[in-house]
Scaffold this motif. Sequence first.
Motif, mmCIF file in Angstrom:
data_model
loop_
_atom_site.group_PDB
_atom_site.id
_atom_site.type_symbol
_atom_site.label_atom_id
_atom_site.label_comp_id
_atom_site.label_asym_id
_atom_site.label_seq_id
_atom_site.Cartn_x
_atom_site.Cartn_y
_atom_site.Cartn_z
ATOM 1 N N ARG B 79 0.838 -1.208 0.000
ATOM 2 C CA ARG B 79 0.000 0.000 0.000
ATOM 3 C C ARG B 79 0.871 1.256 0.000
ATOM 4 O O ARG B 79 0.557 2.240 -0.668
ATOM 5 C CB ARG B 79 -0.889 -0.044 1.240
ATOM 6 N N VAL B 80 1.978 1.203 0.748
ATOM 7 C CA VAL B 80 2.889 2.350 0.768
ATOM 8 C C VAL B 80 3.606 2.474 -0.572
ATOM 9 O O VAL B 80 3.837 3.577 -1.073
ATOM 10 C CB VAL B 80 3.895 2.221 1.935
ATOM 11 N N LEU B 81 3.915 1.325 -1.168
ATOM 12 C CA LEU B 81 4.559 1.336 -2.483
ATOM 13 C C LEU B 81 3.653 2.019 -3.505
ATOM 14 O O LEU B 81 4.114 2.796 -4.357
ATOM 15 C CB LEU B 81 4.844 -0.111 -2.906
ATOM 16 N N LYS B 82 2.345 1.753 -3.388
ATOM 17 C CA LYS B 82 1.382 2.392 -4.286
ATOM 18 C C LYS B 82 1.412 3.913 -4.093
ATOM 19 O O LYS B 82 1.372 4.667 -5.054
ATOM 20 C CB LYS B 82 -0.006 1.846 -3.995
ATOM 21 N N LEU B 83 1.541 4.330 -2.820
ATOM 22 C CA LEU B 83 1.607 5.767 -2.548
ATOM 23 C C LEU B 83 2.838 6.386 -3.213
ATOM 24 O O LEU B 83 2.797 7.502 -3.721
ATOM 25 C CB LEU B 83 1.651 6.027 -1.040
ATOM 26 N N LYS B 84 3.942 5.604 -3.230
ATOM 27 C CA LYS B 84 5.153 6.109 -3.885
ATOM 28 C C LYS B 84 4.888 6.324 -5.374
ATOM 29 O O LYS B 84 5.326 7.322 -5.961
ATOM 30 C CB LYS B 84 6.294 5.109 -3.682
ATOM 31 N N GLY B 85 4.148 5.364 -5.945
ATOM 32 C CA GLY B 85 3.786 5.515 -7.344
ATOM 33 C C GLY B 85 2.969 6.767 -7.578
ATOM 34 O O GLY B 85 3.176 7.495 -8.559
ATOM 35 N N MET B 86 2.057 7.053 -6.650
ATOM 36 C CA MET B 86 1.221 8.246 -6.803
ATOM 37 C C MET B 86 2.064 9.506 -6.717
ATOM 38 O O MET B 86 1.804 10.500 -7.394
ATOM 39 C CB MET B 86 0.141 8.250 -5.722
ATOM 40 N N ARG B 87 3.096 9.459 -5.883
ATOM 41 C CA ARG B 87 3.973 10.622 -5.774
ATOM 42 C C ARG B 87 4.698 10.856 -7.104
ATOM 43 O O ARG B 87 4.841 11.992 -7.555
ATOM 44 C CB ARG B 87 4.978 10.384 -4.653
ATOM 45 N N LEU B 88 5.133 9.758 -7.721
ATOM 46 C CA LEU B 88 5.804 9.875 -9.021
ATOM 47 C C LEU B 88 4.856 10.447 -10.062
ATOM 48 O O LEU B 88 5.265 11.230 -10.924
ATOM 49 C CB LEU B 88 6.326 8.517 -9.471
ATOM 50 N N GLU B 89 3.585 10.058 -9.964
ATOM 51 C CA GLU B 89 2.605 10.619 -10.900
ATOM 52 C C GLU B 89 2.536 12.134 -10.780
ATOM 53 O O GLU B 89 2.433 12.846 -11.772
ATOM 54 C CB GLU B 89 1.210 10.055 -10.599
ATOM 55 N N THR B 90 2.579 12.613 -9.530
ATOM 56 C CA THR B 90 2.501 14.060 -9.322
ATOM 57 C C THR B 90 3.685 14.765 -9.959
ATOM 58 O O THR B 90 3.562 15.874 -10.470
ATOM 59 C CB THR B 90 2.495 14.376 -7.815
ATOM 60 N N LEU B 91 4.845 14.107 -9.924
ATOM 61 C CA LEU B 91 6.035 14.700 -10.539
ATOM 62 C C LEU B 91 6.061 14.468 -12.046
ATOM 63 O O LEU B 91 7.056 14.761 -12.707
ATOM 64 C CB LEU B 91 7.299 14.099 -9.910
ATOM 65 N N GLU B 92 4.949 13.907 -12.571
ATOM 66 C CA GLU B 92 4.790 13.603 -13.994
ATOM 67 C C GLU B 92 5.807 12.598 -14.492
ATOM 68 O O GLU B 92 6.184 12.601 -15.668
ATOM 69 C CB GLU B 92 4.826 14.887 -14.826
ATOM 70 N N ARG B 93 6.297 11.750 -13.584
ATOM 71 C CA ARG B 93 7.160 10.646 -14.044
ATOM 72 C C ARG B 93 6.272 9.417 -14.215
ATOM 73 O O ARG B 93 6.321 8.468 -13.434
ATOM 74 C CB ARG B 93 8.265 10.404 -13.019
ATOM 75 N N HIS B 94 5.439 9.479 -15.282
ATOM 76 C CA HIS B 94 4.394 8.467 -15.444
ATOM 77 C C HIS B 94 4.953 7.070 -15.663
ATOM 78 O O HIS B 94 4.424 6.093 -15.148
ATOM 79 C CB HIS B 94 3.484 8.856 -16.603
ATOM 80 N N GLU B 95 6.029 7.000 -16.458
ATOM 81 C CA GLU B 95 6.561 5.672 -16.794
ATOM 82 C C GLU B 95 7.077 4.969 -15.535
ATOM 83 O O GLU B 95 6.850 3.780 -15.329
ATOM 84 C CB GLU B 95 7.675 5.789 -17.837
ATOM 85 N N ASP B 96 7.769 5.759 -14.670
ATOM 86 C CA ASP B 96 8.281 5.179 -13.420
ATOM 87 C C ASP B 96 7.129 4.681 -12.554
ATOM 88 O O ASP B 96 7.207 3.602 -11.964
ATOM 89 C CB ASP B 96 9.088 6.218 -12.633
ATOM 90 N N ALA B 97 6.079 5.495 -12.523
ATOM 91 C CA ALA B 97 4.913 5.098 -11.732
ATOM 92 C C ALA B 97 4.342 3.790 -12.261
ATOM 93 O O ALA B 97 4.030 2.877 -11.490
ATOM 94 C CB ALA B 97 3.860 6.200 -11.778
ATOM 95 N N LEU B 98 4.250 3.695 -13.593
ATOM 96 C CA LEU B 98 3.701 2.470 -14.196
ATOM 97 C C LEU B 98 4.546 1.255 -13.830
ATOM 98 O O LEU B 98 4.007 0.177 -13.560
ATOM 99 C CB LEU B 98 3.623 2.620 -15.714
ATOM 100 N N THR B 99 5.896 1.439 -13.810
ATOM 101 C CA THR B 99 6.759 0.293 -13.435
ATOM 102 C C THR B 99 6.436 -0.170 -12.022
ATOM 103 O O THR B 99 6.395 -1.381 -11.767
ATOM 104 C CB THR B 99 8.250 0.701 -13.474
ATOM 105 N N ILE B 100 6.246 0.801 -11.122
ATOM 106 C CA ILE B 100 5.919 0.427 -9.742
ATOM 107 C C ILE B 100 4.615 -0.357 -9.683
ATOM 108 O O ILE B 100 4.524 -1.411 -9.059
ATOM 109 C CB ILE B 100 5.820 1.692 -8.848
ATOM 110 N N TYR B 101 3.597 0.163 -10.398
ATOM 111 C CA TYR B 101 2.302 -0.512 -10.353
ATOM 112 C C TYR B 101 2.400 -1.917 -10.944
ATOM 113 O O TYR B 101 1.809 -2.864 -10.417
ATOM 114 C CB TYR B 101 1.242 0.304 -11.089
ATOM 115 N N ASP B 102 3.170 -2.036 -12.035
ATOM 116 C CA ASP B 102 3.327 -3.361 -12.637
ATOM 117 C C ASP B 102 3.989 -4.316 -11.666
ATOM 118 O O ASP B 102 3.610 -5.487 -11.568
ATOM 119 C CB ASP B 102 4.148 -3.256 -13.928
ATOM 120 N N ALA B 103 4.978 -3.784 -10.922
ATOM 121 C CA ALA B 103 5.671 -4.629 -9.944
ATOM 122 C C ALA B 103 4.692 -5.104 -8.870
ATOM 123 O O ALA B 103 4.716 -6.275 -8.472
ATOM 124 C CB ALA B 103 6.816 -3.845 -9.304
ATOM 125 N N ILE B 104 3.819 -4.181 -8.428
ATOM 126 C CA ILE B 104 2.832 -4.560 -7.405
ATOM 127 C C ILE B 104 1.930 -5.668 -7.932
ATOM 128 O O ILE B 104 1.656 -6.658 -7.249
ATOM 129 C CB ILE B 104 1.981 -3.338 -6.984
#
Lengths: 124, 288
Positions: B79-104
């Motif tokens: 759940r915290v990892l998902k929050l990290k992904g959301m933080r990356l989304e805010t910084l517009e690092r969408h691809e990094d966020a997607l990698t995190i979600y895929d890992a989850i």
Amino acid sequence: MGVFVYKIICLIGLFSLLHTGYSAAEYRATLRVIEQEYSSLPSDILLQGLISLIVMMYGVLYSVGDFKEIRATIQLENKSWETAGNRPSFYSFCHRGRNLCATSLTTLKYNKTSLSNDFDSYES
Amino acid sequence: MHWEEVRDKFRIWREDNSRHSEEVVDLWVNYLQSQKHKLGDEQWMVEEQVFIAGLDCGRLDVADQCFIALSKQFPGSVRVLKLKGMRLETLERHEDALTIYDAIIREDETNSTARKRKVAVLKSQGRIQEAIKELIEYLSKFMSDGEAWQELADFYIKEGDYGKAAYCMEELILQNPHNHLYYTRYAEIKYTQGGAENLELARNYFSMAIKLNPINIRAYYGLIVSCSSSITSSKLTSSKKKEIQKLSDWAQKKLTQRYEEEKSKSIKMDKLQESLNSLCITDKSCSS
């Protein structure tokens, strides 16, 4: 005024019910004295018991207040689409909010340069 | 404001799913942050709430503090990892966020929130068609998720595909037949589609919404506009027209009644205020 009348009716019913109980007890005591076998209560006592119960029920029903309708939608009544249509799992954060919030611009810059590196190293 | 009041307010907002991001950040910084150890186990839910609110208003300073507290408390949590992904989304690092979600998702295939976040990423990138595809795939696995159906309906409305949006709303009505808001929404979609048949459906659904909740003002207005646009059609028989006119008149009457009620209420409030003012010894003490 109306409620008062119903309360009186309810009290009358209660007393009548108590009286029925008392008569029943008396009847059985008398039977024991004259040494007769008990089969059932006389019909006037049974009838009085039944009538006083109904009278009391009538009084109670009208004296406690109005009935409330059971509605399936009572919780939803004051909801609007603004809250019901808000979906936290699909929030998107790239919107005007960050520019509208007073201190956000400076913090964003600050975060993008210095803190994000510390942050990533902290996480990993 | 006392910290307990703030806590209760936060709790209501969490349960109601209302956004209120700016207020959350504001109240957190000013009242609750210094008292957060008093919250007990609720602290972590509040921290998550504030984190998301912080991202929503771009207050990354506030969000990061919460994030650090959360990841200290729950190291290795998905759940915290998902929050990290959301933080990356805010910084517009969408691809990094997607990698995190895929890992989850790789780690836990039943994790629905990560899948939903993937859709949200595509949405914020403006790739609506792909988001729709992803969401349909999600819904084929988690078909009882009302939130996702709503989102899909909104996507279709954005794309102008009203027939499919209406289908999504039908699905929601089936799931929740007592919710007047879904009926209103469905009726609005049907009204937007237009055509005699759809307008008739719209009238019926607006009426159903009013039946479920007699104070649904939006449904009254909807009923009036759908009546007035179907009455202009020349194909209708005169008896049908009369019926629609009657319905429209009824809705208008109800609306006026409702406004009168509100008006008299506010007049009463004015009178109350006046009498309160007259009770005051000094004028200034109750200017509010």
